[in-house]
Design an enzyme around this catalytic site. Structure first.
Site, PDB file in Angstrom:
ATOM      1  N   ASN A   1     -52.055 -18.228  17.766  1.00 34.11           N
ATOM      2  CA  ASN A   1     -53.504 -18.030  17.789  1.00 34.11           C
ATOM      3  C   ASN A   1     -54.084 -18.420  16.436  1.00 34.11           C
ATOM      4  O   ASN A   1     -53.430 -18.276  15.407  1.00 34.11           O
ATOM      5  CB  ASN A   1     -53.821 -16.555  18.067  1.00 34.11           C
ATOM      6  CG  ASN A   1     -55.322 -16.294  18.185  1.00 34.11           C
ATOM      7  OD1 ASN A   1     -56.069 -17.102  18.759  1.00 34.11           O
ATOM      8  ND2 ASN A   1     -55.781 -15.186  17.640  1.00 34.11           N
TER       9      ASN A   1
ATOM     10  N   MET B   1     -61.058 -16.845  24.258  1.00 32.17           N
ATOM     11  CA  MET B   1     -61.735 -15.585  23.983  1.00 32.17           C
ATOM     12  C   MET B   1     -61.214 -14.391  24.788  1.00 32.17           C
ATOM     13  O   MET B   1     -61.943 -13.440  25.013  1.00 32.17           O
ATOM     14  CB  MET B   1     -63.249 -15.760  24.201  1.00 32.17           C
ATOM     15  CG  MET B   1     -63.860 -16.700  23.192  1.00 32.17           C
ATOM     16  SD  MET B   1     -63.554 -16.128  21.489  1.00 32.17           S
ATOM     17  CE  MET B   1     -63.956 -17.597  20.561  1.00 32.17           C
TER      18      MET B   1
ATOM     19  N   GLY C   1     -64.119 -26.249  21.320  1.00 35.09           N
ATOM     20  CA  GLY C   1     -62.875 -27.008  21.224  1.00 35.09           C
ATOM     21  C   GLY C   1     -62.705 -27.805  19.945  1.00 35.09           C
ATOM     22  O   GLY C   1     -61.974 -28.801  19.929  1.00 35.09           O
ATOM     23  N   THR C   2     -63.325 -27.352  18.852  1.00 37.10           N
ATOM     24  CA  THR C   2     -63.128 -28.113  17.609  1.00 37.10           C
ATOM     25  C   THR C   2     -61.700 -27.966  17.101  1.00 37.10           C
ATOM     26  O   THR C   2     -61.163 -28.882  16.481  1.00 37.10           O
ATOM     27  CB  THR C   2     -64.128 -27.681  16.514  1.00 37.10           C
ATOM     28  OG1 THR C   2     -63.938 -26.299  16.242  1.00 37.10           O
ATOM     29  CG2 THR C   2     -65.560 -27.945  16.935  1.00 37.10           C
ATOM     30  N   ASN C   3     -61.081 -26.825  17.358  1.00 39.00           N
ATOM     31  CA  ASN C   3     -59.672 -26.688  16.957  1.00 39.00           C
ATOM     32  C   ASN C   3     -58.769 -27.559  17.819  1.00 39.00           C
ATOM     33  O   ASN C   3     -57.794 -28.121  17.333  1.00 39.00           O
ATOM     34  CB  ASN C   3     -59.239 -25.223  17.017  1.00 39.00           C
ATOM     35  CG  ASN C   3     -59.663 -24.479  15.765  1.00 39.00           C
ATOM     36  OD1 ASN C   3     -59.198 -24.789  14.668  1.00 39.00           O
ATOM     37  ND2 ASN C   3     -60.569 -23.520  15.922  1.00 39.00           N
TER      38      ASN C   3
ATOM     39  N   HIS D   1     -57.232 -17.395  14.062  1.00 33.48           N
ATOM     40  CA  HIS D   1     -58.260 -16.358  13.931  1.00 33.48           C
ATOM     41  C   HIS D   1     -59.085 -16.636  12.681  1.00 33.48           C
ATOM     42  O   HIS D   1     -58.526 -16.922  11.617  1.00 33.48           O
ATOM     43  CB  HIS D   1     -57.613 -14.974  13.851  1.00 33.48           C
ATOM     44  CG  HIS D   1     -58.632 -13.885  13.769  1.00 33.48           C
ATOM     45  ND1 HIS D   1     -59.332 -13.446  14.868  1.00 33.48           N
ATOM     46  CD2 HIS D   1     -59.118 -13.194  12.713  1.00 33.48           C
ATOM     47  CE1 HIS D   1     -60.201 -12.526  14.487  1.00 33.48           C
ATOM     48  NE2 HIS D   1     -60.081 -12.356  13.179  1.00 33.48           N
TER      49      HIS D   1
HETATM   50  C1  GAR Z   1     -62.876 -20.598  16.046  1.00 27.53           C
HETATM   51  O1  GAR Z   1     -63.544 -20.204  14.882  1.00 27.53           O
HETATM   52  C2  GAR Z   1     -61.689 -19.704  16.276  1.00 27.53           C
HETATM   53  O2  GAR Z   1     -61.027 -19.351  15.106  1.00 27.53           O
HETATM   54  C3  GAR Z   1     -62.351 -18.509  16.901  1.00 27.53           C
HETATM   55  O3  GAR Z   1     -63.295 -19.049  17.768  1.00 27.53           O
HETATM   56  C4  GAR Z   1     -63.724 -20.317  17.285  1.00 27.53           C
HETATM   57  C5  GAR Z   1     -63.498 -21.344  18.381  1.00 27.53           C
HETATM   58  O4  GAR Z   1     -63.978 -22.599  18.050  1.00 27.53           O
HETATM   59  N1  GAR Z   1     -61.383 -17.682  17.569  1.00 27.53           N
HETATM   60  C6  GAR Z   1     -61.467 -16.341  17.628  1.00 27.53           C
HETATM   61  O5  GAR Z   1     -62.373 -15.704  17.163  1.00 27.53           O
HETATM   62  C7  GAR Z   1     -60.284 -15.655  18.329  1.00 27.53           C
HETATM   63  N2  GAR Z   1     -60.255 -14.272  18.032  1.00 27.53           N
HETATM   64  P1  GAR Z   1     -63.534 -23.939  18.817  1.00 27.53           P
HETATM   65  O6  GAR Z   1     -63.675 -23.697  20.316  1.00 27.53           O
HETATM   66  O7  GAR Z   1     -64.511 -24.990  18.338  1.00 27.53           O
HETATM   67  O8  GAR Z   1     -62.120 -24.250  18.414  1.00 27.53           O
END
Ligand code: GAR
Length: 418
Positions: free
Chosen positions: A103, A86, A12-14, A105
């Site tokens: 999204n 995911m 969940g950093t995003n 990516h």
């Molecule tokens: C992030 O790097 C995001 O871009 C990627 O998963 C990570 C999630 O991190 N997403 C994908 O690969 C989607 N195809 P987070 O849970 O810390 O935000």
């Protein structure tokens, strides 16, 4: 303020970047109203709870998408953000959710994306390929995995010392957390009705569908002169006409017309007597386009007000048109849109505000994307009480269809003896 639901699966950093952006004002046109996690152990849940955001856990089972839709139903968001979510969502889900899906990516699409490219795997593939730059992409979600319209991208150079883990961290910090909140803010601004900021957009047509799929339309007139303000909308059967209030001795050809007619199940909305031209052509087996090729902008020099028209010919798509003057010639722009639940298109006559003595500029560019809520009163009140300038607004008509025949409608008249 638009409502945002964030779908997560992991750290969940995003999500955190979005919450921080909300606190520091980078994200201000939308509010994170809900977090849905596909994983009950996701650290993203802690982040949401700390920020007092309601959390729903929907784990992957046979009713996965139906359960996510049910959870979304509690908030009815305008925007859904997949922030490290995911799973790939089906076309059916995308069409039914009534929101724009965004999204993030972790690569520069169209490289290293699509099926099988997620999380650390993306960075492993990037390093293996030997490319010298990578980055992140924010895009709209459509039925093609990582295939929708790109909203933002940022690149960084790859270092010799990068491992997949190090690269993942740098792409997140330097790219993802930077571009995601800004792209979401831009999208919020784009889909919130723009008429809010304009005092005199003139006449306007909005056609679209509510999130639950009801066809919706709105037509408003604004005016600055006494004769223009002496008008009211009135229902005449299923149609709408304009009447003058009081005996006014004025040239009425440009201000008295039927803004809405229904012909052979087709709904025609315009800002002038081209409504009748369109009906005549349809009656002769000809088309909306053929009708409007015989008409041009209004003769009210120096403004040469554009004629704007819309037609709903089926439940699947609608058309808009503008006839406007450019270099003393008539430009005829036609637009055709598939209905997109939760959204509409808005065209109006004057592009932006100018001083009262200046020529009014004709609407420019593509009809704007606007949000259509499910409730007719919410939409009508938003337009009448918030968007349309108190003095310049004259009349507003709003109609929501329950099905092909039955509808609800609302009429507002500002002047005219009520
Ligand atoms: C992030 O790097 C995001 O871009 C990627 O998963 C990570 C999630 O991190 N997403 C994908 O690969 C989607 N195809 P987070 O849970 O810390 O935000």
């Amino acid at each position: 303020m638009l409502r945002i639901s964030v779908l997560v699966s992991g750290g969940g950093t995003n999500l955190q970047a979005l919450l921080d952006a909300q606190n520091n004002g980078i994200l201000q046109s939308g509010r994170i109203s809900q977090v849905i996690s596909s994983n009950k152990a996701a650290y993203a849940i802690e982040r949401a709870k700390r920020a007092n955001i309601p959390v729903e856990v929907v784990e992957k089972d046979s009713d996965f998408e139906a359960n996510i839709l049910a959870a979304l139903g509690k908030v009815k968001p305008e925007i859904i953000i997949l922030a490290g979510f995911m799973y790939i969502l089906s076309k059916d889900f995308i069409e039914r959710c009534g929101a724009k899906i965004v999204n993030i990516h972790p690569s520069l699409i169209p490289s290293f994306c699509g099926l099988g490219f997620y999380g650390l795997r993306v960075h492993e593939a990037v390093l293996k390929s030997g490319v010298k730059v990578t980055g992140a992409t924010v895009h709209l979600v459509n039925e093609i995995p990582d295939g929708g319209e790109i909203l933002a991208q940022k690149s960084i150079a790859i270092h010799d010392s990068d491992t997949p883990e190090k690269l993942q961290r740098r792409v997140m910090e330097e790219c993802e957390w930077q571009i995601l909140p800004r792209a979401v803010e831009n999208l919020c601004r784009e889909i919130a009705p723009k008429i809010f900021s304009q005092k005199y957009p003139g006449r306007g047509i909005i056609i679209g569908k509510s999130p639950s799929g009801k066809i919706a339309l709105a037509y408003f007139i604004m005016g600055r002169s006494a004769s223009s303000r002496a008008r009211i909308f009135e229902k005449s059967g299923d149609e709408v006409i304009i009447k003058l209030t009081g005996a006014k001795d004025i040239d009425s050809s440009l201000i008295l017309y039927a803004p809405l007619r229904v012909f052979g199940g087709k709904i025609i909305v315009t800002n002038g007597d081209q409504t009748d031209t369109i009906c005549e052509f349809l009656n002769n087996g000809s088309s909306f386009e053929e009708a409007l090729r015989t008409r041009e902008y209004e003769p009210d020099a120096p403004h040469y007000t554009p004629r704007i028209s819309g037609i709903i010919e089926s439940g699947n798509f609608f058309k808009l048109n503008i006839l406007k003057r450019e270099n003393a010639k008539c430009v005829r722009n036609f637009y055709e849109y598939e209905f997109d639940s939760g959204f509409g298109r808005f065209i109006h006559t004057y592009d932006h505000d100018v001083n009262s003595w200046e020529k009014l500029p004709s609407f420019d560019g593509e009809p704007r994307l606007v949000r259509i809520p499910d409730n007719i009163d919410e939409f009508a009140n938003l337009l009448w009480n918030e968007a349309l300038d108190r003095d310049n607004k004259v009349s507003l008509y709003v109609r929501y269809y329950d099905d092909a025949r039955n509808y609800h409608d609302r009429i507002f008249n500002n002047y005219g003896g009520e």
